[in-house]
Design a protein around this motif. Structure first.
Motif, PDB file in Angstrom:
ATOM      1  N   GLU A  80     -24.416  -8.179   3.917  1.00  8.40           N
ATOM      2  CA  GLU A  80     -23.620  -9.303   3.493  1.00  8.40           C
ATOM      3  C   GLU A  80     -22.579  -8.927   2.214  1.00  8.40           C
ATOM      4  OE1 GLU A  80     -23.648 -14.031   2.276  1.00  8.40           O
ATOM      5  OE2 GLU A  80     -25.300 -13.220   3.162  1.00  8.40           O
ATOM      6  N   GLU A  81     -23.584  -8.277   1.172  1.00 13.34           N
ATOM      7  CA  GLU A  81     -23.037  -7.830  -0.257  1.00 13.34           C
ATOM      8  C   GLU A  81     -21.918  -6.728   0.272  1.00 13.34           C
ATOM      9  OE1 GLU A  81     -25.565  -6.158  -3.302  1.00 13.34           O
ATOM     10  OE2 GLU A  81     -26.400  -7.921  -3.006  1.00 13.34           O
ATOM     11  N   ALA A  82     -22.063  -5.984   1.043  1.00 17.69           N
ATOM     12  CA  ALA A  82     -21.172  -4.739   1.547  1.00 17.69           C
ATOM     13  C   ALA A  82     -19.920  -5.454   2.021  1.00 17.69           C
ATOM     14  CB  ALA A  82     -21.847  -3.665   2.525  1.00 17.69           C
ATOM     15  N   ALA A  83     -20.111  -6.432   2.946  1.00 17.05           N
ATOM     16  CA  ALA A  83     -18.921  -6.911   3.395  1.00 17.05           C
ATOM     17  C   ALA A  83     -18.303  -7.830   2.528  1.00 17.05           C
ATOM     18  CB  ALA A  83     -19.417  -8.240   4.592  1.00 17.05           C
ATOM     19  N   GLU A  84     -18.861  -8.418   1.652  1.00 20.86           N
ATOM     20  CA  GLU A  84     -18.083  -9.307   0.434  1.00 20.86           C
ATOM     21  C   GLU A  84     -17.294  -8.547  -0.532  1.00 20.86           C
ATOM     22  OE1 GLU A  84     -17.930 -12.271  -0.219  1.00 20.86           O
ATOM     23  OE2 GLU A  84     -19.468 -13.353   1.281  1.00 20.86           O
ATOM     24  N   GLU A  85     -17.832  -7.257  -0.493  1.00 14.54           N
ATOM     25  CA  GLU A  85     -16.931  -6.166  -1.175  1.00 14.54           C
ATOM     26  C   GLU A  85     -15.719  -5.885  -0.735  1.00 14.54           C
ATOM     27  OE1 GLU A  85     -19.678  -3.051  -2.213  1.00 14.54           O
ATOM     28  OE2 GLU A  85     -20.936  -4.431  -3.543  1.00 14.54           O
ATOM     29  N   ASN A  86     -15.808  -5.967   0.666  1.00 13.19           N
ATOM     30  CA  ASN A  86     -14.635  -5.528   1.415  1.00 13.19           C
ATOM     31  C   ASN A  86     -13.634  -6.634   1.792  1.00 13.19           C
ATOM     32  OD1 ASN A  86     -14.799  -2.363   2.044  1.00 13.19           O
ATOM     33  ND2 ASN A  86     -16.833  -3.228   1.883  1.00 13.19           N
ATOM     34  N   VAL A  87     -14.006  -7.797   1.383  1.00 12.37           N
ATOM     35  CA  VAL A  87     -13.262  -8.868   1.867  1.00 12.37           C
ATOM     36  C   VAL A  87     -12.046  -8.891   1.053  1.00 12.37           C
ATOM     37  CG1 VAL A  87     -12.659 -11.546   1.370  1.00 12.37           C
ATOM     38  CG2 VAL A  87     -14.965 -10.604   2.267  1.00 12.37           C
ATOM     39  N   GLU A  88     -10.710  -8.997   1.704  1.00 13.48           N
ATOM     40  CA  GLU A  88      -9.283  -8.661   1.327  1.00 13.48           C
ATOM     41  C   GLU A  88      -8.815  -9.995   0.897  1.00 13.48           C
ATOM     42  OE1 GLU A  88      -6.883  -6.383   3.854  1.00 13.48           O
ATOM     43  OE2 GLU A  88      -8.411  -4.973   4.466  1.00 13.48           O
ATOM     44  N   ASP A  89      -8.288 -10.058  -0.153  1.00 10.18           N
ATOM     45  CA  ASP A  89      -7.268 -11.229  -0.420  1.00 10.18           C
ATOM     46  C   ASP A  89      -5.984 -10.697  -0.101  1.00 10.18           C
ATOM     47  OD1 ASP A  89      -8.382 -13.671  -0.791  1.00 10.18           O
ATOM     48  OD2 ASP A  89      -9.042 -13.294  -2.908  1.00 10.18           O
ATOM     49  N   VAL A  90      -4.935 -11.472   0.217  1.00 15.61           N
ATOM     50  CA  VAL A  90      -3.624 -11.091   0.377  1.00 15.61           C
ATOM     51  C   VAL A  90      -3.033 -12.073  -1.030  1.00 15.61           C
ATOM     52  CG1 VAL A  90      -1.454 -11.264   1.582  1.00 15.61           C
ATOM     53  CG2 VAL A  90      -3.732 -10.884   2.829  1.00 15.61           C
ATOM     54  N   ASP A  91      -2.212 -11.549  -1.573  1.00 16.77           N
ATOM     55  CA  ASP A  91      -1.655 -12.378  -2.921  1.00 16.77           C
ATOM     56  C   ASP A  91      -0.129 -13.012  -2.525  1.00 16.77           C
ATOM     57  OD1 ASP A  91       0.132 -10.123  -3.312  1.00 16.77           O
ATOM     58  OD2 ASP A  91      -1.023  -9.244  -4.771  1.00 16.77           O
ATOM     59  N   GLU A  92       0.051 -13.566  -3.334  1.00 19.93           N
ATOM     60  CA  GLU A  92       1.440 -14.322  -3.060  1.00 19.93           C
ATOM     61  C   GLU A  92       2.727 -13.612  -2.798  1.00 19.93           C
ATOM     62  OE1 GLU A  92       1.824 -17.658  -3.010  1.00 19.93           O
ATOM     63  OE2 GLU A  92      -0.252 -17.868  -3.535  1.00 19.93           O
ATOM     64  N   ASP A  93       2.624 -12.250  -3.672  1.00 19.72           N
ATOM     65  CA  ASP A  93       3.633 -11.384  -3.457  1.00 19.72           C
ATOM     66  C   ASP A  93       3.791 -10.847  -2.113  1.00 19.72           C
ATOM     67  OD1 ASP A  93       4.493 -11.717  -6.070  1.00 19.72           O
ATOM     68  OD2 ASP A  93       3.461 -10.216  -6.914  1.00 19.72           O
ATOM     69  N   ASP A  94       2.561 -10.529  -1.571  1.00 20.12           N
ATOM     70  CA  ASP A  94       2.774  -9.733  -0.263  1.00 20.12           C
ATOM     71  C   ASP A  94       3.140 -10.731   0.607  1.00 20.12           C
ATOM     72  OD1 ASP A  94       1.510  -7.616  -1.400  1.00 20.12           O
ATOM     73  OD2 ASP A  94      -0.578  -8.243  -0.788  1.00 20.12           O
ATOM     74  N   LEU A  95       2.890 -12.203   0.543  1.00 19.91           N
ATOM     75  CA  LEU A  95       3.357 -12.996   1.369  1.00 19.91           C
ATOM     76  C   LEU A  95       4.896 -13.360   1.287  1.00 19.91           C
ATOM     77  CD1 LEU A  95       0.013 -15.130   1.227  1.00 19.91           C
ATOM     78  CD2 LEU A  95       1.030 -14.298   3.331  1.00 19.91           C
ATOM     79  N   LYS A  96       5.162 -13.212   0.261  1.00 19.72           N
ATOM     80  CA  LYS A  96       6.678 -13.394  -0.185  1.00 19.72           C
ATOM     81  C   LYS A  96       7.580 -12.445   0.692  1.00 19.72           C
ATOM     82  CE  LYS A  96       6.777 -14.628  -4.597  1.00 19.72           C
ATOM     83  NZ  LYS A  96       7.076 -14.880  -5.845  1.00 19.72           N
ATOM     84  N   GLU A  97       6.981 -11.300   0.630  1.00 20.67           N
ATOM     85  CA  GLU A  97       7.692 -10.199   1.240  1.00 20.67           C
ATOM     86  C   GLU A  97       7.680 -10.516   2.842  1.00 20.67           C
ATOM     87  OE1 GLU A  97       5.884  -6.500   0.196  1.00 20.67           O
ATOM     88  OE2 GLU A  97       6.493  -6.849  -1.991  1.00 20.67           O
ATOM     89  N   ALA A  98       6.787 -11.273   3.240  1.00 19.89           N
ATOM     90  CA  ALA A  98       6.574 -11.641   4.526  1.00 19.89           C
ATOM     91  C   ALA A  98       6.884 -10.580   5.687  1.00 19.89           C
ATOM     92  CB  ALA A  98       7.354 -12.824   4.660  1.00 19.89           C
ATOM     93  N   ASP A  99       6.208  -9.548   5.269  1.00 19.97           N
ATOM     94  CA  ASP A  99       6.275  -8.618   6.293  1.00 19.97           C
ATOM     95  C   ASP A  99       5.226  -8.531   7.277  1.00 19.97           C
ATOM     96  OD1 ASP A  99       6.038  -6.165   7.779  1.00 19.97           O
ATOM     97  OD2 ASP A  99       6.169  -4.666   5.818  1.00 19.97           O
ATOM     98  N   PRO A 100       5.773  -9.196   8.384  1.00 21.28           N
ATOM     99  CA  PRO A 100       4.579  -9.365   9.632  1.00 21.28           C
ATOM    100  C   PRO A 100       3.801  -8.060   9.773  1.00 21.28           C
ATOM    101  CG  PRO A 100       6.587 -10.157  10.294  1.00 21.28           C
ATOM    102  CD  PRO A 100       6.946  -9.200   8.959  1.00 21.28           C
ATOM    103  N   ASP A 101       4.304  -6.738   9.992  1.00 23.00           N
ATOM    104  CA  ASP A 101       3.541  -5.538  10.192  1.00 23.00           C
ATOM    105  C   ASP A 101       2.552  -5.174   9.192  1.00 23.00           C
ATOM    106  OD1 ASP A 101       6.502  -4.006  11.566  1.00 23.00           O
ATOM    107  OD2 ASP A 101       4.868  -5.102  12.580  1.00 23.00           O
ATOM    108  N   ALA A 102       2.806  -5.597   7.968  1.00 22.05           N
ATOM    109  CA  ALA A 102       2.111  -5.458   7.019  1.00 22.05           C
ATOM    110  C   ALA A 102       0.998  -6.313   6.762  1.00 22.05           C
ATOM    111  CB  ALA A 102       2.670  -5.323   5.772  1.00 22.05           C
ATOM    112  N   ALA A 103       1.042  -7.485   7.255  1.00 22.06           N
ATOM    113  CA  ALA A 103       0.455  -8.763   7.227  1.00 22.06           C
ATOM    114  C   ALA A 103      -0.702  -8.534   8.237  1.00 22.06           C
ATOM    115  CB  ALA A 103       1.368 -10.111   6.921  1.00 22.06           C
ATOM    116  N   ALA A 104      -0.208  -8.071   9.492  1.00 20.74           N
ATOM    117  CA  ALA A 104      -1.064  -8.081  10.813  1.00 20.74           C
ATOM    118  C   ALA A 104      -1.824  -7.190  10.700  1.00 20.74           C
ATOM    119  CB  ALA A 104       0.031  -8.243  11.925  1.00 20.74           C
ATOM    120  N   ALA A 105      -3.249  -7.362  10.838  1.00 26.13           N
ATOM    121  CA  ALA A 105      -4.104  -6.321  10.861  1.00 26.13           C
ATOM    122  C   ALA A 105      -4.082  -5.681  12.298  1.00 26.13           C
ATOM    123  CB  ALA A 105      -5.543  -6.888  10.815  1.00 26.13           C
TER     124      ALA A 105
END
Ligand SMILES: Nc1nc2c(ncn2[C@@H]2O[C@H](COP(=O)(O)OP(=O)(O)OP(=O)(O)O)[C@@H](O)[C@H]2O)c(=O)[nH]1
Length: 436
Positions: free
Chosen positions: A17-42
């Protein structure tokens, strides 16, 4: 019961769980403003390996106002759900809001809706939309963007090297708990397959994702060959003949007595047969159980032919409308050819409906090896694992089904007649993973 193993699985869960927690990705506001669906989509992963709960999708990370609701392709996003979303050019703010409140965990900055709230979406939607507008005005982000950000909070990818340490520890723990080597490897492979390398989203916590992976990995090995024992007994022509095999002193006779009680409680009459004509005192021992349970015992003199005893018991059952014949046999080593020949003869003479292998959980790897060897020598239908109450390792319970290909059907959990539990893989896992 199985306390050592429980503790070790708990440690793995925490570390992974610790290993997973360390890999949790947050997406920040700037990324979202760019609203690049390709970048946002995993990247689209193989969805099957994600479990339903774990795979509950985070939606709408790529949603842009006016751009339609481009979904994030995450593990386990249901195909229908995806198609719906993609086709929904007119996707409304309400719809997004509903999904958001359905799926976001407690740490979301959107207040979670109660079930009642969902029943009346208009009220909450208005509130939340107002809130979203405020948000947009204050920080320049869009209302949709704000929702999207909160929804992609729970996204992570675990790489093989993140899990290396915890998996190594787990392997050592399993082996030292007497889990058979190939079974331990299978569990590790299953966990890798479940956790490594795919983008995961989660609705509540990384802990749930790890626990689900562990649960699936263990379930896979302990559920091998399971069948509905009660149903099988119900549909067989009566009398149903069950023969018990295993080495000396593991609890065969006691298990026969427990099963006699088990069947009587389910409305079946039973007769016991003492096919252990080898050991002095065997008749007296089983007679005591028969007396205590008020059941008939068929026995012959010491040194007699075990197949003949069982034959007589079946005849008795047929003549007296008895439902189940429970046949004890001499404790034998699989290497003892004479005794194994006897088993074959019993097979030929009475053609039992079921042969159950009995061994003790505390024997660990020895019990696992014997299950395989007995199955090779005289095919078994399932196993009874006795003395589980005295076993803290759990290795035999985890390994027998996978190694022998035959299911554990019952656990002996004490010396009393009622101390017999139907082995249920789900319950076993609950027991192993329950919080301390
Ligand atoms: N704690 C515990 N003890 C058990 C369990 N099952 C059996 N025993 C005990 O194990 C001992 C051996 O049991 P038996 O039933 O005599 O074993 P057996 O395999 O028939 O032995 P032989 O007749 O010598 O081959 C007895 O003292 C039982 O009470 C169990 O599930 N838990």
């Amino acid at each position: 019961m199985f306390d050592n193993l429980k503790e070790k699985l708990g440690s793995f869960r925490d570390e992974a769980e610790e290993a997973a927690e360390e890999n949790v990705e947050d997406v920040d506001e700037d990324d979202l403003k760019e609203a690049d669906p390709d970048a946002a989509a995993a990247p689209e992963p193989a969805a099957e390996s994600a479990t339903d709960d774990a795979a509950e999708p985070a939606i709408g990370a790529g949603a842009t106002p006016g751009g339609g609701a481009e979904p994030v392709s995450e593990a386990g996003v249901g195909a229908d759900e995806r198609v719906d979303r993609e086709e929904s050019d007119e996707r409304s703010a309400e719809a997004l809001e509903d999904d958001a409140t359905d799926r976001v965990g407690e740490d979301d900055d959107t207040p979670a809706e109660s079930d009642e709230g969902e029943a009346d979406p208009a009220v909450t939607d208005e509130d939340d939309l107002a809130e979203a507008d405020e948000d947009e005005a204050s920080n320049g982000s869009t209302g949709f963007g704000r929702k999207a950000r909160s929804l992609v909070k729970g996204k992570f990818v675990i790489e093989e090297e993140d899990l290396e340490g915890p998996l190594y520890e787990l392997e050592m723990a399993l082996l030292s708990s007497d889990v058979e080597m190939t079974v331990a490897e299978e569990i590790l492979d299953n966990i890798r397959e479940e956790l490594v390398g795919e983008t995961r989203t989660f609705t509540t916590s990384t802990g749930d994702v790890v626990e689900e992976a562990l649960r699936d990995a263990i379930y896979d090995v302990i559920s091998v060959g399971q069948f509905d024992f009660d149903e099988r007994i119900a549909v067989e022509d009566k009398p149903v003949t069950i023969v018990f095999t295993g080495v000396n002193g593991v609890g065969k006779t006691t298990s026969i007595a427990k099963l006699s009680r088990y069947f009587e409680e389910r409305g079946y009459s039973t007769v016991m047969a003492n096919g252990d004509t080898y050991r002095a005192g065997a008749n007296e021992q089983i007679q005591e159980h028969a007396d205590a349970l008020e059941t008939k015992l068929i026995s012959h003199e010491q040194g007699g032919d075990p197949a003949a005893v069982l034959y007589d018991a079946v005849e008795y059952a047929e003549a007296n409308d008895v439902d189940v014949v429970l046949g004890d046999t001499a404790g034998r080593l699989h290497t003892d050819e004479g005794l194994m020949d006897q088993l074959e003869k019993i097979d030929r003479v009475v053609d039992p409906d079921m042969t159950l292998f009995v061994d003790e959980a505390v024997a660990g790897q020895d019990a696992v090896n014997r299950a395989r060897e007995f199955d090779d020598a005289a095919e078994i239908d399932g196993a009874i694992l006795t003395k589980a109450d005295a076993d803290s390792n759990g290795g035999a319970a985890i390994s027998i089904a996978h190694v022998s290909g035959k299911p554990i059907l019952f656990l002996g959990v004490g010396q009393g007649y009622d101390d017999l539990e139907r082995f249920d893989p789900d319950e076993m896992i609950d027991r192993l993973l329950e919080a301390e």
